[in-house]
Design a protein around this motif. Structure first.
Motif, short mmCIF file in Angstrom:
data_model
loop_
_atom_site.label_atom_id
_atom_site.label_comp_id
_atom_site.label_asym_id
_atom_site.label_seq_id
_atom_site.Cartn_x
_atom_site.Cartn_y
_atom_site.Cartn_z
N GLY A 109 13.74 9.88 -11.16
CA GLY A 109 13.08 8.64 -10.77
C GLY A 109 13.04 8.48 -9.26
O GLY A 109 12.01 8.09 -8.69
N LEU A 110 14.16 8.78 -8.59
CA LEU A 110 14.19 8.70 -7.13
C LEU A 110 13.21 9.68 -6.51
O LEU A 110 12.51 9.34 -5.54
N PHE A 111 13.12 10.88 -7.06
CA PHE A 111 12.22 11.88 -6.51
C PHE A 111 10.77 11.42 -6.63
O PHE A 111 9.97 11.56 -5.69
N THR A 112 10.42 10.86 -7.78
CA THR A 112 9.05 10.38 -7.99
C THR A 112 8.71 9.26 -7.01
O THR A 112 7.64 9.27 -6.37
N LEU A 113 9.61 8.30 -6.88
CA LEU A 113 9.39 7.23 -5.91
C LEU A 113 9.29 7.77 -4.49
O LEU A 113 8.48 7.31 -3.68
N GLY A 114 10.12 8.78 -4.19
CA GLY A 114 10.11 9.36 -2.85
C GLY A 114 8.81 10.07 -2.52
O GLY A 114 8.31 9.96 -1.40
N VAL A 115 8.27 10.80 -3.49
CA VAL A 115 7.00 11.48 -3.26
C VAL A 115 5.89 10.47 -2.99
O VAL A 115 5.09 10.62 -2.05
N LEU A 116 5.84 9.42 -3.80
CA LEU A 116 4.83 8.38 -3.59
C LEU A 116 5.02 7.71 -2.23
O LEU A 116 4.05 7.44 -1.51
N HIS A 117 6.27 7.46 -1.87
CA HIS A 117 6.58 6.85 -0.59
C HIS A 117 6.13 7.73 0.57
O HIS A 117 5.48 7.26 1.52
N ALA A 118 6.43 9.03 0.49
CA ALA A 118 6.09 9.95 1.58
C ALA A 118 4.59 10.10 1.75
O ALA A 118 4.09 10.18 2.88
N VAL A 119 3.87 10.15 0.67
CA VAL A 119 2.43 10.37 0.74
C VAL A 119 1.67 9.10 1.12
O VAL A 119 0.76 9.12 1.94
N LEU A 120 2.10 7.98 0.55
CA LEU A 120 1.34 6.75 0.73
C LEU A 120 1.78 5.91 1.92
O LEU A 120 0.95 5.26 2.57
N LEU A 121 3.10 5.91 2.23
CA LEU A 121 3.61 4.96 3.20
C LEU A 121 4.26 5.59 4.42
O LEU A 121 3.95 5.23 5.55
N PHE A 122 5.20 6.52 4.22
CA PHE A 122 5.98 7.03 5.35
C PHE A 122 6.46 8.45 5.06
O PHE A 122 7.31 8.64 4.18
N PRO A 123 5.96 9.44 5.79
CA PRO A 123 6.36 10.83 5.53
C PRO A 123 7.85 11.09 5.71
O PRO A 123 8.39 12.03 5.12
N GLY A 124 8.53 10.27 6.51
CA GLY A 124 9.95 10.48 6.75
C GLY A 124 10.83 9.94 5.64
O GLY A 124 11.91 9.39 5.89
N ASP A 125 10.39 10.09 4.42
CA ASP A 125 11.12 9.58 3.25
C ASP A 125 12.47 10.26 3.10
O ASP A 125 12.61 11.45 3.37
N ILE A 126 13.47 9.51 2.62
CA ILE A 126 14.80 10.07 2.38
C ILE A 126 15.10 10.20 0.89
O ILE A 126 16.02 10.92 0.48
#
Length: 406
Positions: A109-126
């Motif tokens: 679940g974290l990985f899925t949210l992270g991918v969406l975060h990195a692509v849509l909002l901020f590439p520096g996702d943790i």
């Protein structure tokens, strides 16, 4: 829960540690102050100053953030991730749940949210980094605390040594200065970020390979080391009774603020005054060793204040945001994307460093107030609830007073 909570009560099943939530909220503030700089300016991280903001006050803010914040707060957050991992493990064991399968779902679940975060909002996702490193943490969950600490120290030392060797190689090759094409690249990135949604996503995708290199070479080893330190601390429940460790906290403050701030100053001087050469690479290696000390000093300071005279006020200010870190972390990126990219106002490159810092402080204050309001009515933050539902494959109660899972 107040600062008067006893260690026995704190260790009770299902109990939360309010001072740990406050520490997590403090870490969230630090992460925002670092991340917003990258969201507000395409020049940030390139080694070049934004030509539109070269006043003394702009440089003062850059130095302030570099010395006191950059590369420190993700370590604190990573330590708390490792610590919370042990609490989740203990909870699963008490309930007879199969921990591995549940935690793997959580990581997915974290990985899925992270991918969406990195692509849509901020590439520096943790989040994606945490999800991948969480697999290692799961495999290492039975490590003895002393072994986990030794492994963490070794990771920091090896990473720092690798940077020292790389600095020698850069020096021998005669490499120095920033790539002349960096300014043009920053301008292109800024224009893309000011475009429509498709342009913004394309800009993020273009940045991801460089971000991946940074994660693999710098952030991931340090985060894993902090995970292991959190694992060891969680095994000993060191945060359950702060009064027992007052002397240790004091030593962490003296050592951390002395060596940590010295390392932070070297890192800032190299990054801001002499970017792109062997000195900056060496400074990164120094920061790998000293940033954990400064992060530990911050943690010790917050924990001691949380147990002090004004501890209740500090906890009331920070703990609600700390209980909703996932929701607040992603909301920070969403708000900043609406402010700085073509999703909204497209202000990238238009706000000075002092203005960016002020926005960060205002945003976190708003989140602290909103989190307090939300948690008076609901048990979890929205995304915390969603991740919990996916992890347990149940429908956890959301509203206060609502019946159990169904």
């Amino acid at each position: 829960m107040t600062t008067a909570t006893t260690a026995t009560e704190s260790r009770a099943a299902g109990a939360r540690l309010a001072h740990v939530d406050a520490l997590r909220g403090f870490a969230l503030l630090g992460i925002l102050i670092v991340n917003i700089g990258y969201l507000a300016s395409a020049y940030h991280g390139t080694g070049l100053e934004d030509p539109g903001f070269a006043a003394p006050r702009d440089n003062a803010v850059r130095w302030f953030v570099a010395v006191f914040f950059e590369a420190k707060f993700f370590l604190l957050f990573s330590f708390l991730f490792g610590y919370s991992f042990t609490l989740q493990l203990s909870s699963a064991e008490r309930q007879g749940a199969r921990f591995a399968s549940r935690f793997l779902r959580r990581l997915a679940g974290l990985f899925t949210l992270g991918v969406l975060h990195a692509v849509l909002l901020f590439p520096g996702d943790i989040l994606t980094t945490y999800a991948v490193l969480g697999l290692i943490l799961t495999a290492a969950r039975r490590l003895r605390p002393r072994t986990a600490v030794r492994a963490a120290v070794a990771l920091f030392a090896v990473t720092a040594a690798a940077y020292a060797v790389l600095a020698l190689c850069v020096h021998a090759a005669g490499g120095s200065g920033v790539d002349p094409a960096a300014a043009a690249g920053a301008e292109r990135a800024a224009e893309a970020l000011r475009g429509g949604p498709a342009s913004v996503v394309a800009a993020h995708l273009e940045q991801l390979p460089d971000v991946l290199v940074l994660l693999v070479l710098f952030q991931a080893p340090a985060a894993l080391a902090a995970f292991l330190l959190g694992l060891a601390a969680g095994r000993h429940q060191v945060l359950a009774d702060i009064a027992r460790h007052r002397g240790t906290l004091g030593r962490l403050q003296w050592t951390g603020f002395t060596l940590g701030l010295l390392g932070g100053a070297v890192y800032a001087h190299a990054s801001l005054e002499h970017p792109g050469g062997a000195y900056q690479v060496l400074a990164l290696g120094i920061d790998v060793v000293t940033a954990p000390l400064l992060a530990a000093a911050y943690a010790a300071t917050v924990l001691r204040l949380a147990r002090g005279r004004h501890g209740d006020r500090l906890i009331a200010s920070l703990a609600p945001a700390g209980r909703m870190t996932l929701t607040n972390y992603l909301t920070q990126s969403l708000v900043c994307a609406l402010l700085f990219t073509g999703y909204g106002a497209a202000l990238v490159g238009d706000v000075s460093p002092p203005g960016v810092l002020a926005i960060a402080l205002l945003l976190f204050t708003a989140q602290a107030v909103a989190s307090h309001w939300w948690l008076r009515r609901y048990r979890y933050g929205p995304l915390e609830w969603l991740l919990r539902a996916w992890t347990t494959l149940t429908r956890p109660p959301l509203r206060r007073g609502e019946a159990g899972p169904r």
